[in-house]
Design a protein around this motif. Structure first.
Motif, PDB file in Angstrom:
ATOM      1  N   VAL A 285       0.831  -1.201   0.000  1.00 56.35           N
ATOM      2  CA  VAL A 285       0.000   0.000   0.000  1.00 56.35           C
ATOM      3  C   VAL A 285       0.871   1.260   0.000  1.00 56.35           C
ATOM      4  O   VAL A 285       0.599   2.224  -0.718  1.00 56.35           O
ATOM      5  CB  VAL A 285      -0.962  -0.006   1.209  1.00 56.35           C
ATOM      6  CG1 VAL A 285      -1.700   1.322   1.312  1.00 56.35           C
ATOM      7  CG2 VAL A 285      -1.959  -1.144   1.077  1.00 56.35           C
ATOM      8  N   ILE A 286       1.945   1.250   0.815  1.00 56.76           N
ATOM      9  CA  ILE A 286       2.845   2.399   0.881  1.00 56.76           C
ATOM     10  C   ILE A 286       3.464   2.681  -0.492  1.00 56.76           C
ATOM     11  O   ILE A 286       3.502   3.827  -0.966  1.00 56.76           O
ATOM     12  CB  ILE A 286       3.960   2.176   1.924  1.00 56.76           C
ATOM     13  CG1 ILE A 286       3.386   2.258   3.340  1.00 56.76           C
ATOM     14  CG2 ILE A 286       5.083   3.195   1.750  1.00 56.76           C
ATOM     15  CD1 ILE A 286       2.833   3.609   3.703  1.00 56.76           C
ATOM     16  N   VAL A 287       3.945   1.627  -1.135  1.00 51.16           N
ATOM     17  CA  VAL A 287       4.565   1.799  -2.453  1.00 51.16           C
ATOM     18  C   VAL A 287       3.545   2.335  -3.456  1.00 51.16           C
ATOM     19  O   VAL A 287       3.872   3.145  -4.331  1.00 51.16           O
ATOM     20  CB  VAL A 287       5.155   0.458  -2.950  1.00 51.16           C
ATOM     21  CG1 VAL A 287       5.573   0.559  -4.410  1.00 51.16           C
ATOM     22  CG2 VAL A 287       6.356   0.076  -2.100  1.00 51.16           C
ATOM     23  N   GLY A 288       2.307   1.913  -3.324  1.00 50.83           N
ATOM     24  CA  GLY A 288       1.271   2.368  -4.246  1.00 50.83           C
ATOM     25  C   GLY A 288       0.782   3.769  -3.954  1.00 50.83           C
ATOM     26  O   GLY A 288       0.513   4.554  -4.864  1.00 50.83           O
ATOM     27  N   ILE A 289       0.676   4.114  -2.661  1.00 51.36           N
ATOM     28  CA  ILE A 289       0.132   5.410  -2.274  1.00 51.36           C
ATOM     29  C   ILE A 289       1.132   6.535  -2.487  1.00 51.36           C
ATOM     30  O   ILE A 289       0.763   7.633  -2.920  1.00 51.36           O
ATOM     31  CB  ILE A 289      -0.325   5.384  -0.800  1.00 51.36           C
ATOM     32  CG1 ILE A 289      -1.591   4.542  -0.663  1.00 51.36           C
ATOM     33  CG2 ILE A 289      -0.581   6.793  -0.276  1.00 51.36           C
ATOM     34  CD1 ILE A 289      -2.066   4.392   0.768  1.00 51.36           C
ATOM     35  N   ALA A 290       2.408   6.287  -2.194  1.00 48.34           N
ATOM     36  CA  ALA A 290       3.412   7.359  -2.219  1.00 48.34           C
ATOM     37  C   ALA A 290       3.431   8.146  -3.531  1.00 48.34           C
ATOM     38  O   ALA A 290       3.428   9.381  -3.505  1.00 48.34           O
ATOM     39  CB  ALA A 290       4.791   6.790  -1.902  1.00 48.34           C
ATOM     40  N   PRO A 291       3.455   7.475  -4.701  1.00 46.34           N
ATOM     41  CA  PRO A 291       3.456   8.261  -5.942  1.00 46.34           C
ATOM     42  C   PRO A 291       2.198   9.110  -6.118  1.00 46.34           C
ATOM     43  O   PRO A 291       2.260  10.182  -6.730  1.00 46.34           O
ATOM     44  CB  PRO A 291       3.551   7.190  -7.037  1.00 46.34           C
ATOM     45  CG  PRO A 291       4.149   6.005  -6.364  1.00 46.34           C
ATOM     46  CD  PRO A 291       3.600   6.037  -4.973  1.00 46.34           C
ATOM     47  N   LEU A 292       1.063   8.636  -5.587  1.00 48.49           N
ATOM     48  CA  LEU A 292      -0.174   9.401  -5.696  1.00 48.49           C
ATOM     49  C   LEU A 292      -0.116  10.649  -4.833  1.00 48.49           C
ATOM     50  O   LEU A 292      -0.701  11.686  -5.167  1.00 48.49           O
ATOM     51  CB  LEU A 292      -1.366   8.534  -5.285  1.00 48.49           C
ATOM     52  CG  LEU A 292      -1.566   7.244  -6.083  1.00 48.49           C
ATOM     53  CD1 LEU A 292      -2.754   6.464  -5.549  1.00 48.49           C
ATOM     54  CD2 LEU A 292      -1.767   7.558  -7.564  1.00 48.49           C
TER      55      LEU A 292
END
Length: 348
Positions: free
Chosen positions: A83-90
């Protein structure tokens, strides 16, 4: 609950989650990527837990007491970092577009003798504000402004052009100023990332440098834009580099959001922009502005960037008590930046 009931319960939950994700994907474009990431990761972890429990069904009580908690912790950690890897770019790149400002500038660009010009640099779109005090056809420097992550070229260009308090007039007085949208921003295709931002920076330079009226190019970055601005200055011949609230590397940005990206966990950082390496190869005059109370870019990160500056004419200005979003409104920052540009122009 027996294994068959567990499987049936899991299937129902999966169908519900998939249906919810489908609704979000169809109607909520702004959170589409995040929804898919969270739902997919949750389903994978839930399936893994179910399979582990099924595998251990005949195991001894002692093995279950060890294996199930351990597997649960591993799955939870996996879900967390997914989730962290996915959320960070957003969070770092909330791609946006301002339709009203875009349409307003488009109409202005069609007017006779307009100072507003639409720009396309290798497929990356944006705007050019022509210098107000330079005659048409005469040579002038061009300031390439790399914006903060929540900004876009249309809103920013209109803000600079229709500045009632004349905060920004000096930026387009004796020089043109150009704003190019990042990939995925404005009307641009693509995805904002380290490679695509570096590509966009070079494309923007190559475009403005090809204009017959361009005498020199000045690279100017704010916040997330200081990365591509510094990279550009290390790769192309620019007359000067201005940085507002810059960062030394991407890890500093991530750790300021959540201080966990150290050691092997650095591999989770997807946005790689090592400004401290780029600035070592910058030979032009550099002016850095940083605030000791910036809540988004750590002041020490800006200091670390300055410590690596290769230019002998690099200056560091500390602006005390300034929040991250106030750089565009701070008189001292604006006036010193404009003076820096005018000095570069006079020295050319």
């Amino acid at each position: 609950m027996g294994i068959n009931k567990k499987a049936f319960f899991f299937i129902l939950c999966s169908l519900f989650a998939a249906s919810l994700a489908g609704i979000i994907v169809l109607f909520c474009k702004s959170v589409r990527s995040l929804a898919l990431i969270v739902v997919t990761a949750a389903l994978i972890v839930a399936l893994a837990v179910l399979l582990i429990k099924s595998f251990l069904r005949e195991a001894s009580a002692k093995m279950k007491a060890i294996a199930i908690p351990a597997a649960s912790v591993i799955c939870a950690v996996t879900l967390f970092f997914t989730v962290i890897v996915g959320i960070a770019p957003l969070i770092i790149f909330p791609a946006n577009h301002s339709s009203y400002e875009y349409e307003t500038l488009s109409k202005m660009a069609q007017e006779e003798d307009s100072r507003v010009v639409a720009v396309n640099a290798g497929g990356f779109n944006g705007w050019r504000l022509k210098a107000s005090s330079v005659a048409e056809g005469e040579a002038r420097p061009v300031v390439l402004f790399f914006m903060g992550n929540g900004m876009n070229s249309s809103r920013t260009a209109l803000m600079f052009y229709k500045d009632n308090d004349k905060h920004y007039a000096g930026f387009s007085d004796v020089s043109d100023i150009v704003f190019i949208d990042y990939p995925g921003y404005g009307i641009n295709d693509g995805v904002p990332a380290d490679d695509s931002l570096r590509e966009m920076a070079l494309a923007a330079y190559d475009e403005v440098a090809s204009w017959s009226t361009t005498s020199e190019v000045i690279s100017f970055g704010y916040s997330i834009g200081t990365g591509p601005a510094t990279y550009l200055a290390s790769e192309r011949d620019v007359a000067g580099l201005i940085l507002w609230a810059p960062y030394a590397n991407s890890y500093d940005i991530y750790n300021n959001i959540m201080n966990i990206f150290h050691g092997p966990i650095k591999l989770m950082v997807r946005y790689q922009m090592d400004s401290y390496k780029y600035i070592r190869n910058v030979n032009c005059p550099v002016m850095i502005f940083a605030s000791d109370s910036d809540e988004l870019i750590p002041f020490q990160s800006s200091r670390d960037l300055f410590a690596n500056a290769g230019s002998s004419s690099a200056d560091f200005v500390t602006v005390s008590g300034l929040s991250h979003g106030d750089f565009l409104l701070e008189d001292m920052v604006l006036e010193d930046s404009i003076d820096f540009i005018k000095k570069l122009v006079s020295d050319i």
